[in-house]
Design an enzyme around this catalytic site. Structure first.
Site, short mmCIF file in Angstrom:
data_model
loop_
_atom_site.label_atom_id
_atom_site.label_comp_id
_atom_site.label_asym_id
_atom_site.label_seq_id
_atom_site.Cartn_x
_atom_site.Cartn_y
_atom_site.Cartn_z
CD GLU A 153 48.02 16.12 77.56
OE1 GLU A 153 48.00 17.35 77.60
OE2 GLU A 153 47.06 15.42 77.14
N GLY A 206 51.96 18.55 74.37
CA GLY A 206 51.80 19.49 73.24
C GLY A 206 50.37 19.83 72.89
N GLY A 207 49.40 19.03 73.36
CA GLY A 207 47.99 19.37 73.17
C GLY A 207 47.52 19.31 71.73
CB THR A 208 44.53 20.91 70.20
OG1 THR A 208 43.64 20.45 71.20
CG2 THR A 208 43.82 20.94 68.85
CB SER A 237 38.77 23.74 72.30
OG SER A 237 39.77 23.71 71.29
CB ILE A 285 39.40 23.63 60.32
CG1 ILE A 285 40.12 23.92 61.65
CG2 ILE A 285 39.48 22.13 59.97
CD1 ILE A 285 39.65 23.09 62.83
CB VAL A 314 24.86 20.88 56.59
CG1 VAL A 314 24.89 19.37 56.72
CG2 VAL A 314 25.98 21.34 55.68
CG MET A 362 38.93 28.80 70.60
SD MET A 362 37.82 27.43 70.29
CE MET A 362 36.92 27.32 71.82
CG HIS A 367 63.53 46.98 45.44
ND1 HIS A 367 62.22 46.82 45.05
CD2 HIS A 367 64.29 46.89 44.33
CE1 HIS A 367 62.18 46.65 43.73
NE2 HIS A 367 63.43 46.68 43.26
P1 FAD Z 1 45.09 22.46 73.78
O1 FAD Z 1 46.18 22.62 72.82
O2 FAD Z 1 43.79 21.93 73.31
O3 FAD Z 1 45.68 21.51 74.93
C1 FAD Z 1 44.89 21.07 75.98
C2 FAD Z 1 45.52 19.82 76.55
O4 FAD Z 1 44.87 19.52 77.77
C3 FAD Z 1 45.34 18.58 75.67
O5 FAD Z 1 46.59 17.96 75.47
C4 FAD Z 1 44.41 17.68 76.47
O6 FAD Z 1 44.68 16.30 76.28
C5 FAD Z 1 44.74 18.10 77.89
N1 FAD Z 1 43.67 17.84 78.85
C6 FAD Z 1 42.36 18.12 78.74
N2 FAD Z 1 41.70 17.77 79.88
C7 FAD Z 1 42.64 17.25 80.71
C8 FAD Z 1 42.59 16.73 82.03
N3 FAD Z 1 41.45 16.71 82.75
N4 FAD Z 1 43.73 16.27 82.58
C9 FAD Z 1 44.90 16.30 81.88
N5 FAD Z 1 45.01 16.81 80.64
C10 FAD Z 1 43.88 17.28 80.08
N6 FAD Z 1 46.14 27.79 66.17
C11 FAD Z 1 47.09 28.62 65.71
O7 FAD Z 1 47.41 29.61 66.37
N7 FAD Z 1 47.72 28.37 64.53
C12 FAD Z 1 47.41 27.31 63.76
O8 FAD Z 1 48.00 27.12 62.70
C13 FAD Z 1 46.40 26.43 64.21
N8 FAD Z 1 46.05 25.36 63.48
C14 FAD Z 1 45.09 24.51 63.94
C15 FAD Z 1 44.73 23.43 63.15
C16 FAD Z 1 43.75 22.55 63.58
C17 FAD Z 1 43.37 21.38 62.70
C18 FAD Z 1 43.15 22.75 64.85
C19 FAD Z 1 42.12 21.78 65.36
C20 FAD Z 1 43.50 23.82 65.64
C21 FAD Z 1 44.46 24.72 65.19
N9 FAD Z 1 44.83 25.84 65.93
C22 FAD Z 1 45.78 26.70 65.46
C23 FAD Z 1 44.22 26.12 67.24
C24 FAD Z 1 45.17 25.68 68.37
O9 FAD Z 1 45.47 24.31 68.20
C25 FAD Z 1 44.53 25.92 69.73
O10 FAD Z 1 44.10 27.27 69.83
C26 FAD Z 1 45.52 25.64 70.85
O11 FAD Z 1 45.99 24.31 70.78
C27 FAD Z 1 44.91 25.90 72.22
O12 FAD Z 1 45.85 25.64 73.19
P2 FAD Z 1 45.44 25.23 74.67
O13 FAD Z 1 46.73 25.10 75.43
O14 FAD Z 1 44.41 26.13 75.19
O15 FAD Z 1 44.74 23.80 74.55
P1 NAD Z 2 35.75 28.57 62.40
O1 NAD Z 2 34.98 29.26 63.45
O2 NAD Z 2 36.96 29.21 61.85
O3 NAD Z 2 34.81 28.27 61.15
C1 NAD Z 2 33.62 27.55 61.24
C2 NAD Z 2 32.80 27.85 60.01
O4 NAD Z 2 31.72 26.94 59.97
C3 NAD Z 2 32.23 29.26 59.99
O5 NAD Z 2 32.50 29.84 58.75
C4 NAD Z 2 30.74 29.04 60.23
O6 NAD Z 2 29.93 30.02 59.61
C5 NAD Z 2 30.55 27.67 59.60
N1 NAD Z 2 29.40 26.92 60.10
C6 NAD Z 2 28.97 26.81 61.38
N2 NAD Z 2 27.89 25.98 61.43
C7 NAD Z 2 27.65 25.56 60.16
C8 NAD Z 2 26.69 24.70 59.57
N3 NAD Z 2 25.76 24.11 60.30
N4 NAD Z 2 26.76 24.49 58.24
C9 NAD Z 2 27.70 25.10 57.47
N5 NAD Z 2 28.63 25.92 57.99
C10 NAD Z 2 28.62 26.15 59.31
O7 NAD Z 2 36.06 27.12 63.01
P2 NAD Z 2 37.02 25.97 62.49
O8 NAD Z 2 37.44 26.21 61.10
O9 NAD Z 2 36.33 24.71 62.84
O10 NAD Z 2 38.27 26.14 63.44
C11 NAD Z 2 38.12 25.98 64.86
C12 NAD Z 2 39.08 26.85 65.60
O11 NAD Z 2 40.42 26.41 65.40
C13 NAD Z 2 39.00 28.28 65.18
O12 NAD Z 2 38.78 29.06 66.33
C14 NAD Z 2 40.32 28.61 64.60
O13 NAD Z 2 40.79 29.86 65.02
C15 NAD Z 2 41.24 27.51 65.11
N6 NAD Z 2 42.16 27.19 64.03
C16 NAD Z 2 43.12 28.10 63.72
C17 NAD Z 2 43.95 27.86 62.65
C18 NAD Z 2 45.00 28.88 62.33
O14 NAD Z 2 45.29 29.72 63.16
N7 NAD Z 2 45.60 28.83 61.15
C19 NAD Z 2 43.82 26.72 61.90
C20 NAD Z 2 42.82 25.82 62.21
C21 NAD Z 2 42.00 26.08 63.30
#
Ligand code: FAD
Ligand code: NAD
Length: 467
Positions: free
Chosen positions: A33, A39-41, A146, A185, A238, A319, A445
């Site tokens: 990591e 724990g990542g993103t 990502s 988001i 935008v 994602m 219920h």
């Molecule tokens: P990540 O969680 O992105 O983990 C990748 C890890 O790899 C990171 O820790 C990074 O530092 C590490 N890494 C990268 N390159 C290297 C390298 N070369 N060497 C060592 N380490 C490296 N999804 C849901 O299902 N439910 C949600 O409620 C939800 N909420 C979200 C809210 C937000 C604000 C965001 C941004 C995302 C959300 N997501 C949610 C999406 C979710 O976070 C991702 O789909 C998920 O984290 C992907 O998991 P992953 O293991 O593929 O990668």
């Molecule tokens: P998203 O793909 O959900 O939404 C992006 C939105 O931005 C779309 O509605 C799109 O039409 C719009 N858009 C794109 N370009 C634009 C522009 N130039 N001007 C105005 N609008 C524009 O992406 P996100 O909300 O950034 O989330 C990213 C990823 O993270 C998603 O794949 C999502 O699944 C994941 N995520 C999941 C959760 C969850 O599971 N609860 C929470 C947060 C994020």
């Protein structure tokens, strides 16, 4: 040099689950990591911190707007934003520690530093001090996740023009937060700050919000969020943003070609995420990313190089954390010679707004596009005793079933606790239940689950009992 059967690069939900499952199957495993926490993103700047802030802000919102109806007085109500953020940080840390504990428990070696290929079977880990450790491995699982998508004409300064990462660590509640993107988001983080008193304006390119979900969920969520006070500018493109001191000016153009200008103190860019492969030196292993930055994989999640696998946000598909987790377990089992299966049609999606929106299977738009003959049953929560008792009246359950066989093809829920209710749809569809199967099962219920049963009754035979 340390030798492993499996090296996992990245410790998000994909990576750490892949490491645990590999260890459970008897393999010698290392995880790398690049940050100093696991724990990542999801754990650090995604699912967990956003849900912590959503829950805190929801408590405040309810105290401000819903308690009175229940006879609870909240005179002098206030909130401490710093404490909210500190609590959120504590929740994240508890999850970081939990994952570190699981690595130890499963005897997985953890390396902190950037992992990069030296060759197909050799990986270098470069830590923050620049020290390099080399690992030899039989199989590698790439789980590097990502990062936020950037708009080429809109530089992110991480101070006033921010991504979700900065939006989760602000020092103050914005006065006016302009959000670009009405996806998941946008509506989740918009809800957090709306509840804490910010003016929120969401600018969305399409004519709908949460476009990845069934259109009916988007329409209902738009109606409810507008009622809560969130402003939306749909079908609006935008064109730029400039910052002067504490003020950000966002320029856009609507579908009639009219120019729009918005002034806020923060602008959140939430227009999607792109796979992250920087620093991996993919070429040294004979790999390349595709035109969208993803690593191509086959049905076994193996890349074009035998023995190197990739999972989660860095490969095709939704994602989502739970999709990454399924792939983490799947790939470990493939490496162990097993024949696992993932039903990608049954990965549910959730928006943790209030009301929550949750979806699994085909949307109505997809069924229409594919020419599938279907029936639809829709039951509103306001007809349920449970919803009336709690006061959560918005939303509905919509069940889509095959017109001939009655098999459930899609379930779309918006309403209180939709995030938890959706699993009934997943289980039903995994076992290929008909809508009638579900409508003949006893649902407790009074609960929100009764809306699911009623929607199935409508889909089967248009015979709701409580409407
Ligand atoms: P990540 O969680 O992105 O983990 C990748 C890890 O790899 C990171 O820790 C990074 O530092 C590490 N890494 C990268 N390159 C290297 C390298 N070369 N060497 C060592 N380490 C490296 N999804 C849901 O299902 N439910 C949600 O409620 C939800 N909420 C979200 C809210 C937000 C604000 C965001 C941004 C995302 C959300 N997501 C949610 C999406 C979710 O976070 C991702 O789909 C998920 O984290 C992907 O998991 P992953 O293991 O593929 O990668
Ligand atoms: P998203 O793909 O959900 O939404 C992006 C939105 O931005 C779309 O509605 C799109 O039409 C719009 N858009 C794109 N370009 C634009 C522009 N130039 N001007 C105005 N609008 C524009 O992406 P996100 O909300 O950034 O989330 C990213 C990823 O993270 C998603 O794949 C999502 O699944 C994941 N995520 C999941 C959760 C969850 O599971 N609860 C929470 C947060 C994020």
């Amino acid at each position: 040099m340390s030798k492993y059967q499996v090296v996992v690069i990245g410790s998000g939900p994909g990576g750490y689950i892949a490491a645990i499952r590999s260890a459970q199957l008897g393999m010698k495993v290392a995880i790398i990591e690049k940050y100093d926490v696991l724990g990542g993103t999801c754990t650090n700047v995604g699912c967990i911190p956003s849900k912590a802030l959503l829950d805190s802000s929801e408590h405040y919102h309810n105290a401000e707007h819903a308690f009175e109806e229940h006879g609870i007085a909240t005179k002098g109500l206030s909130f401490d934003f710093t404490k909210m953020v500190t609590r959120k940080n504590g929740v994240v840390k508890a999850n970081n520690d939990g994952i570190a504990f699981l690595m130890k428990k499963n005897k997985i070696d953890t390396y902190y530093g950037t992992g990069s290929f030296v060759s197909k079977n050799k990986i270098a880990v470069t830590n923050a001090k620049g020290e390099v450790t080399e690992l030899e491995t039989e199989k590698t699982i790439i789980a590097t996740g990502s990062k936020p998508t950037k708009l080429p004409f809109l530089p992110i300064d991480k101070k006033r023009v921010i991504t979700s990462t900065e939006a989760l660590t602000l020092k103050e509640v914005p006065k006016h937060l302009v959000i670009i993107g009405g996806g998941i988001i946008g509506v989740e983080l918009g809800s957090v700050y709306l509840r804490l008193g910010s003016k929120i304006t969401v600018i969305e390119f399409l004519d709908k919000i949460i476009p990845s979900m069934d259109d009916d969920l988007g329409k209902e969520l738009l109606r409810v969020l507008r009622k809560q006070g969130m402003d939306f500018m749909l079908s609006t493109k935008v064109t730029g943003a400039t910052t002067k001191g504490k003020e950000v000016t966002v320029t856009a153009e609507n579908k009639n070609g009219e120019k729009v200008e918005l002034k806020g103190d923060y602008c959140l860019v939430a227009v999607g995420r792109v796979p992250f492969t920087e620093g991996l030196a993919l070429d040294k292993a004979g790999l390349t990313a595709d035109e969208r930055g993803r690593i191509a994989v086959n049905d076994n999640l193996e890349t074009s190089v035998a023995g190197i696998y990739a999972i989660g946000d860095v490969v095709r598909g939704a994602m989502l954390a739970h999709k990454a987790e399924e792939e983490g377990a799947f790939v470990a089992e493939v490496i162990a010679g097993q024949h696992p299966h993932i039903n990608y049609n049954l990965i549910p999606g959730v928006a943790y707004t209030w009301p929550e929106a949750a979806s699994v299977g085909a949307t109505e738009q997809e069924l229409k596009q594919k020419g599938v003959a279907y029936k639809s049953g829709k039951f509103p929560f306001r007809a349920l005793g449970r919803a009336r008792a709690s006061g959560d009246l918005d939303g509905f359950v919509k069940v889509l079933a095959d017109k001939t066989t009655d098999e459930i093809l899609g379930v779309h829920i918006i309403g209180a606790r939709a995030a938890d209710l959706i699993i009934e749809g997943v289980v039903a569809m995994e076992y290929r239940a008909s809508a009638e199967d579900i409508s003949r099962m006893s649902h407790p219920h009074p609960t929100y689950t009764e809306a699911f049963k009623e929607a199935c009754l409508i889909a089967t035979d248009n015979r709701a009992l409580n409407m």
